[in-house]
Design a protein around this motif. Structure first.
Motif, PDB file in Angstrom:
ATOM      1  N   GLU A 180       0.849  -1.205   0.000  1.00 52.25           N
ATOM      2  CA  GLU A 180       0.000   0.000   0.000  1.00 52.25           C
ATOM      3  C   GLU A 180       0.876   1.243   0.000  1.00 52.25           C
ATOM      4  N   LEU A 181       0.514   2.240  -0.825  1.00 51.52           N
ATOM      5  CA  LEU A 181       1.280   3.475  -0.868  1.00 51.52           C
ATOM      6  C   LEU A 181       1.314   4.122   0.510  1.00 51.52           C
ATOM      7  N   LEU A 182       2.507   4.389   0.995  1.00 57.71           N
ATOM      8  CA  LEU A 182       2.680   5.050   2.287  1.00 57.71           C
ATOM      9  C   LEU A 182       2.832   6.557   2.101  1.00 57.71           C
ATOM     10  N   ASN A 183       3.846   6.957   1.328  1.00 55.10           N
ATOM     11  CA  ASN A 183       4.113   8.382   1.171  1.00 55.10           C
ATOM     12  C   ASN A 183       5.146   8.572   0.066  1.00 55.10           C
ATOM     13  N   SER A 184       5.162   9.754  -0.499  1.00 59.02           N
ATOM     14  CA  SER A 184       6.239  10.167  -1.392  1.00 59.02           C
ATOM     15  C   SER A 184       7.067  11.194  -0.640  1.00 59.02           C
ATOM     16  N   TYR A 185       8.235  10.764  -0.171  1.00 51.42           N
ATOM     17  CA  TYR A 185       9.102  11.632   0.632  1.00 51.42           C
ATOM     18  C   TYR A 185       9.938  12.507  -0.299  1.00 51.42           C
ATOM     19  N   TRP A 186       9.767  13.798  -0.177  1.00 55.67           N
ATOM     20  CA  TRP A 186      10.583  14.772  -0.905  1.00 55.67           C
ATOM     21  C   TRP A 186      11.592  15.322   0.094  1.00 55.67           C
ATOM     22  N   ALA A 187      12.831  14.846  -0.008  1.00 54.91           N
ATOM     23  CA  ALA A 187      13.803  15.124   1.045  1.00 54.91           C
ATOM     24  C   ALA A 187      15.219  14.901   0.535  1.00 54.91           C
ATOM     25  N   ASP A 188      16.200  15.133   1.405  1.00 58.57           N
ATOM     26  CA  ASP A 188      17.587  14.809   1.060  1.00 58.57           C
ATOM     27  C   ASP A 188      17.818  13.303   1.091  1.00 58.57           C
ATOM     28  N   GLY A 189      16.965  12.597   1.794  1.00 62.27           N
ATOM     29  CA  GLY A 189      17.104  11.154   1.888  1.00 62.27           C
ATOM     30  C   GLY A 189      16.142  10.599   2.924  1.00 62.27           C
ATOM     31  N   ILE A 190      16.323   9.319   3.248  1.00 62.33           N
ATOM     32  CA  ILE A 190      15.441   8.664   4.199  1.00 62.33           C
ATOM     33  C   ILE A 190      16.234   7.585   4.939  1.00 62.33           C
ATOM     34  N   ILE A 191      15.951   7.438   6.229  1.00 65.88           N
ATOM     35  CA  ILE A 191      16.622   6.449   7.074  1.00 65.88           C
ATOM     36  C   ILE A 191      15.599   5.409   7.508  1.00 65.88           C
ATOM     37  N   ILE A 192      15.953   4.141   7.393  1.00 69.05           N
ATOM     38  CA  ILE A 192      15.135   3.082   7.967  1.00 69.05           C
ATOM     39  C   ILE A 192      15.996   2.428   9.037  1.00 69.05           C
ATOM     40  N   ALA A 193      15.619   2.613  10.292  1.00 69.72           N
ATOM     41  CA  ALA A 193      16.471   2.213  11.411  1.00 69.72           C
ATOM     42  C   ALA A 193      15.819   1.126  12.254  1.00 69.72           C
TER      43      ALA A 193
END
Length: 297
Positions: free
Chosen positions: A173-186
């Motif tokens: 399921e579509l969660l989000n379109s992140y417009w950013a410098d990047g993304i962390i999955i921790a």
């Protein structure tokens, strides 16, 4: 009686800690145990001081004996993260003597290492299983057989000042379109690392969650999100350049933006040795200076 064995892993370090290394090896020699030392680390030790030549050697995960009591990591948290690739899915416990600075993972202070090792050899410790994240690509193998992270997996923009768009799908399921410098999955382990510095929450180990933390998002209402570790997260990257950077703990790769990512919980855990004096909350209080009046500093 079967002779006990341990493994030792480390990386080059400052000469100021050589006396502690000498003390450690003298202690272990008196214990009369087999010591398997990582070959590259041993070669760096020989440059630092005239160390013993009667160690047993191992080179990587493939020839690491599976019957050792535990692996001892000498260094900081970065060395501990690298030690994970030595153990992988063998289930061998890992203990870290902190020759670095912060020491969330390498929690044994070098000044207290003899007492700590006495406790470990006496069986006076607990094992704390830690989840890892595994990453794979739709069109290529990523990081070979080391495509997992104890701390975090991160997507960065490359060779541009423009933000990237990261289209995230959670369990189809579509969660989000992140417009950013990047993304962390921790992981919970990594929640006190890069994710924390980007505004992410602290998650207790064993909670069964991961956290998605955007890096400098354009929309300030896009906040970190805690997800179930049982979920499958898929990422598709849009960028003005053809490349983006993927990091997996201390490893990095440059990928084409056509490469889609799939992230999920790794099929194995890492067992960290924790001593009676080493509680999770005491570590947080010490490392994050909780309860101290910062006006006095």
């Amino acid at each position: 009686m079967h002779k006990k064995s341990i493994a030792i892993y480390g990386r080059a370090f400052n000469a100021s800690v050589v006396p502690y290394v000498e003390q450690l090896f003298a202690y272990l020699k008196n214990k009369d145990i087999h010591i398997y030392i990582h070959a590259d680390f041993y070669n760096s030790l020989k440059v630092q001081y005239d160390c013993s030549s009667d160690f047993l050697m191992y080179h990587n995960h493939e020839d690491l004996p599976q019957d050792i009591m535990f692996l001892l990591s000498l260094g900081g948290d970065g060395t501990m993260l690298s030690a994970v690739s030595q153990v992988r899915d063998l289930g061998i416990p890992i203990a870290g003597i902190n020759f670095g600075r912060l020491g969330f993972l390498a929690s044994i202070n070098k000044a207290d290492m003899i007492q700590a090792l006495d406790d470990i050899f006496a069986g006076n410790y607990t094992l704390q299983p830690r989840d890892l994240i595994e990453v794979s690509g739709n069109d290529k193998a990523i990081f070979g057989n080391e495509n997992y992270a104890l701390n975090d997996i991160t997507v960065f923009r490359h060779d541009t000042s423009s933000m990237i768009t990261i289209n995230a799908t959670l369990d189809g399921e579509l969660l989000n379109s992140y417009w950013a410098d990047g993304i962390i999955i921790a992981t919970p382990t990594g929640s006190t690392a890069y994710s924390l510095s980007c505004g992410g929450p602290i998650i207790m180990p064993g909670s069964g969650n991961f956290v998605i933390t955007p890096i400098s998002p354009h929309n300030l209402n896009v906040r970190p999100l805690i997800i179930s570790a049982n979920s499958v997260l898929e990422l598709e990257i849009e960028s003005r350049t053809d490349k983006y950077v993927l990091s997996c703990d201390s490893k990095t790769e440059m990928l084409d933006r056509t490469t889609k990512l799939r992230l999920q919980r790794a099929p194995f855990q890492i067992n960290l040795i924790r001593l009676p004096s080493d509680s999770y909350f005491s570590t947080l209080r010490e490392k994050l200076l909780w309860g101290l009046d910062v006006r006095n500093y």
